[in-house]
Design a protein around this motif. Sequence first.
Motif, PDB file in Angstrom:
ATOM      1  N   THR A  24     -25.778 -64.639 -46.291  1.00 35.06           N
ATOM      2  CA  THR A  24     -27.214 -64.363 -46.213  1.00 35.06           C
ATOM      3  C   THR A  24     -27.902 -65.335 -45.266  1.00 35.06           C
ATOM      4  O   THR A  24     -29.124 -65.292 -45.126  1.00 35.06           O
ATOM      5  N   SER A  27     -22.400 -58.486 -44.919  1.00 35.19           N
ATOM      6  CA  SER A  27     -23.619 -59.277 -44.770  1.00 35.19           C
ATOM      7  C   SER A  27     -24.847 -58.382 -44.767  1.00 35.19           C
ATOM      8  O   SER A  27     -25.895 -58.752 -45.307  1.00 35.19           O
ATOM      9  N   ALA A  86     -25.408 -57.601 -48.425  1.00 32.20           N
ATOM     10  CA  ALA A  86     -25.920 -58.749 -49.173  1.00 32.20           C
ATOM     11  C   ALA A  86     -27.375 -59.034 -48.831  1.00 32.20           C
ATOM     12  O   ALA A  86     -28.204 -59.287 -49.724  1.00 32.20           O
ATOM     13  N   GLN A  87     -27.705 -58.990 -47.557  1.00 30.80           N
ATOM     14  CA  GLN A  87     -29.077 -59.295 -47.148  1.00 30.80           C
ATOM     15  C   GLN A  87     -30.042 -58.194 -47.560  1.00 30.80           C
ATOM     16  O   GLN A  87     -31.204 -58.462 -47.898  1.00 30.80           O
ATOM     17  N   LYS A  90     -30.546 -58.701 -51.320  1.00 30.51           N
ATOM     18  CA  LYS A  90     -31.392 -59.876 -51.539  1.00 30.51           C
ATOM     19  C   LYS A  90     -32.865 -59.549 -51.297  1.00 30.51           C
ATOM     20  O   LYS A  90     -33.739 -59.930 -52.086  1.00 30.51           O
TER      21      LYS A  90
END
Length: 210
Positions: free
Chosen positions: A128, A144, A147-148, A151
């Motif tokens: 992140t 990624s 995940a980002q 988030k």
Amino acid sequence: MTPQQTRRPPTSPSPKRKRANDENLDSSLPVLKKSKYTARRSPEDKLEVVFKALQDVNWTLGDFLYHLFRQQDEKGNPVHRSQKHASYVHKLLSGRCGTSGKGVGFILNAWFQSGEEEDAEKSMHFTTSVPYQNICSARPALTSFAAQLVKKELVQEAEAAVQPRSGLHAMQQVSWVDVRSTTVSSVADVIQKLQPLTWDLVTEICARPP
């Protein structure tokens, strides 16, 4: 011959039918021609045609995909797509998978399963801290990106859940003495409604079978 009888004029001979190869054939009539049989090309043959086209314009596959899907140019201006260009992109992104029946999900999974990545990016899985747009290898970029994106969604859910009238907004400082079983139940209900992704992830982690 009686006076009442009249002489009939001689009949003209019936015209002969024109043959197909007659020079006097009407040129406006369509002439049917036998179409040449073209053998079906395999997917591999069609790929070779596409690869040849990329070579002709000096593009890599990455160049093609970038220019196919980009929405802004290098200056940040919106990219104008031709009608054909927009149609191809819209059909894929809207779920019209074509004859293969394989859509974006299949393509993403194929990229993820490839396992090919640059050595410098092998440690960037589910990161992140590095923007996924700056990662070139497929698997680190995909993980990624996920995940980002998750988030960002969790933060937005949390901010929405503590807004006034949300059910989790406290007007004064709260201590553990104020927390009761009914409070926990109410908070759980609010989180399930306003933070569905948070609830799903937390319960998946905390409520696993022993």
